[in-house]
Each structure stands twice: as C-alpha cells, then as structure tokens.
Design a protein around this motif. Structure first.
Motif, PDB file in Angstrom:
ATOM      1  N   ARG A  89      34.808  -6.980 -39.617  1.00  0.00           N
ATOM      2  CA  ARG A  89      35.142  -6.754 -38.204  1.00  0.00           C
ATOM      3  C   ARG A  89      36.465  -7.454 -37.926  1.00  0.00           C
ATOM      4  O   ARG A  89      36.538  -8.681 -37.863  1.00  0.00           O
ATOM      5  N   ILE A  90      37.521  -6.663 -37.774  1.00  0.00           N
ATOM      6  CA  ILE A  90      38.882  -7.168 -37.711  1.00  0.00           C
ATOM      7  C   ILE A  90      39.335  -7.213 -36.259  1.00  0.00           C
ATOM      8  O   ILE A  90      39.272  -6.217 -35.538  1.00  0.00           O
ATOM      9  N   ASP A 101      42.191  -9.948 -28.163  1.00  0.00           N
ATOM     10  CA  ASP A 101      40.752  -9.898 -28.425  1.00  0.00           C
ATOM     11  C   ASP A 101      40.114  -8.605 -27.932  1.00  0.00           C
ATOM     12  O   ASP A 101      38.942  -8.362 -28.177  1.00  0.00           O
ATOM     13  N   TRP A 102      40.868  -7.773 -27.257  1.00  0.00           N
ATOM     14  CA  TRP A 102      40.305  -6.548 -26.693  1.00  0.00           C
ATOM     15  C   TRP A 102      40.116  -5.449 -27.725  1.00  0.00           C
ATOM     16  O   TRP A 102      39.444  -4.445 -27.449  1.00  0.00           O
ATOM     17  N   LEU A 103      40.661  -5.591 -28.936  1.00  0.00           N
ATOM     18  CA  LEU A 103      40.593  -4.525 -29.931  1.00  0.00           C
ATOM     19  C   LEU A 103      39.944  -5.038 -31.215  1.00  0.00           C
ATOM     20  O   LEU A 103      40.315  -6.096 -31.735  1.00  0.00           O
ATOM     21  N   ILE A 113      35.704   1.638 -34.235  1.00  0.00           N
ATOM     22  CA  ILE A 113      36.822   1.110 -33.451  1.00  0.00           C
ATOM     23  C   ILE A 113      36.316   0.832 -32.038  1.00  0.00           C
ATOM     24  O   ILE A 113      35.722   1.705 -31.395  1.00  0.00           O
ATOM     25  N   GLU A 114      36.544  -0.397 -31.562  1.00  0.00           N
ATOM     26  CA  GLU A 114      36.122  -0.804 -30.226  1.00  0.00           C
ATOM     27  C   GLU A 114      37.337  -1.322 -29.463  1.00  0.00           C
ATOM     28  O   GLU A 114      38.072  -2.171 -29.973  1.00  0.00           O
ATOM     29  N   ALA A 115      37.519  -0.831 -28.245  1.00  0.00           N
ATOM     30  CA  ALA A 115      38.642  -1.257 -27.408  1.00  0.00           C
ATOM     31  C   ALA A 115      38.115  -1.646 -26.031  1.00  0.00           C
ATOM     32  O   ALA A 115      37.573  -0.801 -25.308  1.00  0.00           O
ATOM     33  N   LYS A 116      38.251  -2.935 -25.690  1.00  0.00           N
ATOM     34  CA  LYS A 116      37.821  -3.421 -24.383  1.00  0.00           C
ATOM     35  C   LYS A 116      38.962  -3.188 -23.396  1.00  0.00           C
ATOM     36  O   LYS A 116      39.904  -3.980 -23.305  1.00  0.00           O
ATOM     37  N   VAL A 117      38.878  -2.098 -22.647  1.00  0.00           N
ATOM     38  CA  VAL A 117      39.990  -1.663 -21.797  1.00  0.00           C
ATOM     39  C   VAL A 117      39.959  -2.294 -20.418  1.00  0.00           C
ATOM     40  O   VAL A 117      40.948  -2.219 -19.688  1.00  0.00           O
ATOM     41  N   ALA A 118      38.849  -2.898 -20.025  1.00  0.00           N
ATOM     42  CA  ALA A 118      38.737  -3.571 -18.733  1.00  0.00           C
ATOM     43  C   ALA A 118      37.578  -4.551 -18.850  1.00  0.00           C
ATOM     44  O   ALA A 118      36.893  -4.619 -19.874  1.00  0.00           O
TER      45      ALA A 118
END
Length: 753
Positions: free
Chosen positions: A443-444, A450-452, A497-502
């Motif tokens: 998990r990179i 830290d959002w991605l 792939i995880e992206a914390k957009v808000a």
C-alpha cells in the motif's frame, strides 16, 4: 504509555530562583514626579515536564470497524462491517435475517445452504469464521434431492457472532481460492465485546421466540477479566419446527404446497482465553462446537396415502484454533502489525432417508449418507512500514497452508434388491487436498500527499488432490480403478487506487483477478447405477477464474456514511454438470466439465445516517445482471434488483424501527440442465414488504431490553429468486412450496450486565 508536555513563561531570570523585590523608596521632595515603569522580564520556556500514565493495553488492541484494515485484505472501501449491536437492534438471528434487514446484495439460500453475492453462491463465495475457511461440501448426485447433503458454511450459531465483514470483490490476491464473488468473514464474540469499561465481569442473557418457525432460542454468554487475561464462555440452544411458507395445499406428493412438517434442535458452545502482553502482543485459544439436527416428514416424496418418507439430517462442526496478533504502539514502527493462525476443524453432514409403506412392505428402504470434511492449516501475515524517498509503503507479505480430507460413504438396506441400491459403498475415494498460498501487497502512499494510495498485490496458489483407495470405494458398481491425482496453480494480481478527494470522501478503482480450485466431489465423484446412468467427476478440470473492475465512492463511517460501487466481472471455466458422451454400459452419462464464459455486472449502494441522538435511517440497494456470453442467456443465480430502506427513533429507554424490503420481478432467467439443454427458470413477481420492531428498557432495571417485531406486516406472498432451486418441469414441486414466510412475530428478552 501516555506523555504530556507542559510549557510556561515567567518574568524571572531563572525558574528555580526566588527574588525578593526591593523595598519601596521613601518619598522625598527630590523625587521624580512620574516614575518610569520597570523593564519587562524576558519569558523563559521551562523544559518539558513528562507525566506518565499507563493506558489499558486491551483497549489499545480492540477491533475498530472504521479503521482501514487493508493489511489483512479488508480495505475499508471494499468492506461492509456489521457489528452485533446492529444484530441486536434489528433483531437478527440468522443469515436470512441479515439478508432481509442489513445488506440487499447478500442472499441466503436454505435450499443449498449457501450464501449468494453478486450472482455467485455455493463454493464461489469464501466463508470464514475467525479466519478459518468453512468449506461448502457437496455430496454430488444426492445434493439435488436433499439439501442436507450439501453445505457447511452455515454451521454456526448466529448469536455467537460479534461481527460480519463482507468483502465484495472478485479478488483472490489476498484470500486465495474461493473468493470469486466475495468474502463473508464471520467473527465470533470476543470477551471485549461484552465487558463494559472498568468491569471485570459481564454477560448477555437472551431468550427469543420466533413465530416463523415456532422456535425458542436461548443464548448465554459470560466474559471475565483477570489482569491482562480475558475469558469468554458462550452457549446456545434452540428448537422449533419447519419455517413456514405461503402454501395452502396439504396432503402428499408433488402437488403439496405447504412446507413439509419438521422439527429441529440446535446447540453450540464457544470458549475463548486471550492474554495481552506489553508491547502490542496478544494470544488467543478458541474452542467451538456446533450441532443441528433436522427431522422432516418429507410428504412431497410420498407416493401413496399409506407411505411414509422421513428425512433426518445432522450437521456438526468442531474446531480448535490458536491466534497470535501484534499491533504496533507507534504508527511508524518498522513492523506495524502481524497475525498468525493455526487451526483444526471438522465439518460433517449426515443424512438418513427412510421410506416405508404399510400397504407395500417391499418398498421399504433406508439409506444413511455421510460426508465428513476435516481440515487443518496455518496462515500468517506481517506488515512493514517503510519510507523510501517520496513514498511510504505498508508492505504486507504472508502465506497459507491448509490440508483437507474428504470422504463420502453410505450404508443401509432395502426390502427388495434393486439396481438403484446405493448402499454399503462409497461414491468417491478418500481425497487428501493440499493447498498452498503466498502473497505480497504494497500500500503505497506519497509523503506530503496522504490523500492518495495505490495498492498493488499478487498471490500465488498451488493445489493438489490425492485420492486413495478404500474397501468401500472398491465396492462401488462403477469402480474401474483409482483415478489419477490432480494439481494446478494460479496467480491472482490486483491493483487498488484510493483517492481521498474531500473530508471523509474517498474515490476508488480496483482491478482484480480471482479463482477457485475444483472440489474433491467435482473431480472424483463416481455415482454409478448400471445399466441406467452414471455421474462422474473429472480430475482434469481447470480451476474457475475471473477478472474484473470496480469503481466507487465511499463517505463517512458507521455513524454517518454512504457508498456506491459499480462492478463488471468476467468468469471463465465455470464448473458444472452436463451430459457427456463416450461412456459404455450406461444409457445416460453425466459429468463435471468446464463450461462457458460468464459476465456479471451491476451496481450497489448503502447509506446509514444518525441525524442526532434520536433519529436514524439506513438503506441498501443492489442490482446485478449476469449472462452466459457464449449462449446468451440470463443466469438463474443472479437475483433481480432488491432494496432495503429503514428509519427509526430511539431514546435511552425505548425505540422503534420501520423498514421496507422491495424487489423487482424476474422473467428472463434460464439454466443449463444436466443434458446440456437450456430451460426456463421460474419467473418471480416483484414485492414490497414492511417490518416493524420496537424495544423498551425499564428504568428500574436498565440492563433488561424487551423487543418485539412484526415481519411481513401485510402477509405478502413473495419469493427469494436467488434461493429457488433449478426447476420448472412436470416433476418439480409447485412454486408456492418455495414461497417465503407470511406474517410472523418475534419477541426477545435480553439482559446485558
């Protein structure tokens, strides 16, 4: 260990020096009329003062359902966790209740004792309990006639559970064989679930009456703590009759629509000892036993008014397991967590069939079928936290070894000899299975971003099946020698792939592959009735495999959250039974073979929202479409669109919930018969159901909770499309026989202390 720092400023030269102020000068005529203000002293920061306090190491290692558990294969964006608090609030006592009142994408079929997710069931859904695989066993040719001759994944008492994690993805990169449709990870009660803060003893006493099966359920759990050791003892007992339906035709034969009369008895025991060590370590020893007996007068199989057909089944499961868990006390430690599990488990299914006719003694026969599956294995993983340049890595690596021994036999007698006499021999040899798996995932994350996160992973699995002769198998009428062994392997990669957009909003995309190794029955069944027909396994079967994509968005937590996901999966080498050619000595031959390509796609959504301390709502929705892409027909195992909506109100003393479950109709499903032909599956009408529950806790004894529920309030006849057996021929039972229960009531008294 907690550390608190204090910082202060004082107008003195040294903090530890006390200065006596000068005496006030006497007033003189020569004094300056206006005095100058004194110079302000420069503030001096004190050195930090370290205050040490000892945190409870048990609290530090409790399972947090809102935490990201990617290191153990349960990424938060892919996992739905339901705790026993929800089981209590929604009066859930079995898998059918869970599918009805929690998750619209999960179905349970009593007909084949399996869980259905995204159009897949039986051994294509991996079910585990405390990390131990629960194999779905199948007695081959008998399974179509007797639902008790298959199963295993439901051999547990629901009231012994502390939580359920549902991992919805076709992903074998972490869990290995069997997770084509997802993972149902059952977690039994822990002492920490019961013990209240600051208490060294606690328990749960629960009594339930379920009107749908006229059943009484009794459950008791005790937990205790001594220093850093906790204990749990839980036991349950229940008995009742058959679960009702909406049929109204009695009598005997295939025209009967009322459920066959039956009674059942069930018991379970669960014991745990767990010790915590300083530094984030704990060990757990668990023992579990489960037994369910179901006695049915199978009136639908009776041919005359004087005949009596009885079916008795018994499902047993026992296990002993040892767990070691480690969780780092600091987030950036080299080893952030580690897990190890060793276990032994035995699952056995017994079925007794007795047919007698007082007017025809020659029709008497009795058969006893036994299908035991014994398994033992180890699994483990460790996670390293590593920083390399601009990247942070949570590198997880591990492996699994599990061994299985599967055996099938039958004994019995008949009044008159018959070519259909399948007594006192086995339909398959004893089969020893060896499964090995090794996995790695990373998990990179990006330092300063830290959002991605990007998580690539891969697992390699190897399986081997070794049949061995027995005297019982050699007595089989179709025995021509011991079939050869089988083996194979498979790589299962993934990228998440995880992206914390808000704030609390995460977008994700997943590509993954999954597979399932053939079972012992599929490879080595030999059900022979010369010269009429034969059903045989195939040791040359290829493993089933899949590849798929999923995208979605997830918001919030267990208090206020929502998610929606879109998935599209392609499956190859489906294993099924159909007519085969080339056999000699039989009129008809059937066998297991790899079939067509299949595509299943759909959308799922869930929402839960606590508006305040009183009002709350929840919803779950699932739509799937599955097609055989070679022969272009819709799969009968895929349920139509289904949804659950509920809302409720609660105070410290009482609460009430109203929920509705609805589904669309289905009229386009088909299935492949054993002869290879396509046949229409039953059409199911749409429905809307309403359930209402309420609870009350008296002020004079707050530990007591009395709860009552009315289900299917308007007594609607409806069908669970995913639970209907394949059928609709002249020899099939009337569809109304498979209808779900009408209006029913449930009452529960529970004491938490």
């Amino acid at each position: 260990m907690t550390t608190v720092f204090f910082c202060a400023s004082v107008p003195v030269a040294r903090a530890e020096t006390t200065t006596t102020p000068p005496a006030k000068p006497a007033a003189t005529p020569q004094a300056t009329p206006s005095a100058q203000p004194p110079a302000t002293a420069k503030p001096i920061a004190l050195s930090p003062v370290r205050v040490r306090g000892k945190a409870d190491i048990i609290d530090s290692m409790k399972y947090d359902p809102d935490q990201d558990h990617s290191a153990v294969g349960k990424a938060s964006v892919l996992t739905k966790t339901t705790t026993f608090k929800t089981f209590r609030d929604r009066q859930i006592d079995n898998l059918e209740d869970y599918a009805r009142r929690v998750d619209a994408s999960v179905n349970y079929s009593e007909g084949n004792s399996s869980i259905n997710i995204r159009g897949l069931d039986q051994n294509r859904i991996l079910t585990s309990i405390d990390g131990i695989r629960m194999p779905w066993a199948n007695d081959g040719a008998y399974a179509g006639s007797f639902s008790t001759a298959q199963g295993g994944v439901s051999d547990f008492d629901f009231n012994s559970l502390g939580a359920i994690d549902v991992v919805k993805s076709a992903d074998s990169s972490f869990f290995g064989t069997g997770s084509l449709g997802g993972v149902i990870a059952l977690r039994t009660l822990d002492p920490e679930d019961i013990l209240k803060p600051g208490k060294n003893f606690g328990g749960i006493t629960k009594a339930t009456y379920n009107g749908a099966a006229e059943a009484a359920l009794l459950n008791q759990a005790f937990a205790a703590r001594y220093n850093n050791t906790v204990f749990l003892v839980q036991g349950g007992y229940q008995n009742g009759s058959q679960t009702g339906n909406m049929g109204n035709v009695g009598g005997y034969g295939t025209t009967r629509t009322e459920k066959n009369p039956a009674w059942y008895e069930q018991g379970n025991f669960l014991g745990k000892i767990r010790h915590y060590f300083e530094g984030g370590h704990r060990i757990t020893l668990t023992g579990e036993w489960y037994d369910r007996q179901y006695n049915e007068r199978t009136r639908t199989s009776e041919k005359t008014a004087t005949s009596r057909y009885d079916t008795r089944s018994e499902n047993q499961r026992s296990r002993v397991s040892f767990d070691y868990d480690y969780k780092s006390e600091t987030p950036n430690a080299l080893f952030s967590e580690a897990h190890f599990l060793a276990y032994w488990q035995s699952i056995q299914t017994d079925t007794d069939i007795t047919n007698r006719d007082s007017a025809n003694a020659s029709s008497y026969y009795h058969e006893h079928l036994t299908l035991p599956v014994e398994s033992y294995g180890v699994r483990g993983s460790a996670t390293n936290h590593i920083v390399t340049g601009l990247f942070r890595h949570d590198l997880t690596y591990g492996g699994e070894v599990f061994l299985t021994d599967t055996y099938q036999t039958q004994t019995g007698e008949r009044a008159v000899s018959s070519p259909y006499l399948h007594n006192n021999f086995s339909d398959m040899p004893r089969v020893h299975g060896t499964d090995l798996g090794a996995l790695v995932q990373d998990r990179i994350g990006f330092r300063g971003a830290d959002w991605l996160h990007i998580t690539p992973g891969v697992r390699f699995d190897y399986f081997q099946r070794d049949p061995s002769n027995t005297a019982s198998y050699q007595a089989n009428a179709g025995y021509t020698g011991l079939p050869h062994g089988a083996h194979g392997s498979h790589f299962s990669p993934k990228v998440l792939i995880e992206a914390k957009v808000a704030h609390d909003v995460t977008l994700y995309a997943l590509y993954s592959q999954a597979f399932r190794a053939p079972s012992a029955t599929e490879e080595y069944l030999n059900y022979s009735t010369p010269p009429f027909y034969q059903v045989v396994g195939n040791p040359d079967l290829k493993p089933e495999s899949s590849r798929g994509w999923e995208v979605g968005v997830k918001y919030g937590n267990e208090k206020r959250g929502a998610n929606i996901s879109f998935f599209d999966n392609y499956y190859k080498n489906y294993i099924d039974m159909q007519g085969i050619s080339g056999c000699s000595g039989y009129y008809l031959c059937y066998g297991y073979t790899n079939l067509a390509n299949v595509r299943i796609y759909g959308v799922e959504a869930n929402v839960n929202w606590d508006f305040d301390d009183h009002w709350h709502t929840w919803g779950s929705f699932a739509y799937s479409d599955g097609q055989d892409t070679d022969r272009h027909f819709h799969l009968a195992s895929v349920a139509p669109f289904r949804g659950i909506i509920g809302f409720g109100y609660k105070t410290p003393r009482w609460g009430a919930d109203l929920s509705g479950t609805f589904a669309l109709s289905r009229d386009n499903a088909k299935f492949i018969t054993s002869s290879g032909a396509l046949q229409n599956q039953w059409n199911t009408p749409g429905y809307v159901l309403f359930d209402m529950t309420g609870w009350y806790s008296p002020t004079f004894y707050k530990s007591l909770r009395i709860q009552a529920g009315m289900y299917n309030i308007f007594d609607k006849r409806y069908y669970n499309a995913a639970a209907l057996p394949y059928g609709q021929s002249s020899s099939s039972l009337d569809m109304r026989y498979y209808s779900q229960p009408g209006r029913s009531f449930k009452v529960t008294a529970r004491i938490d202390f």
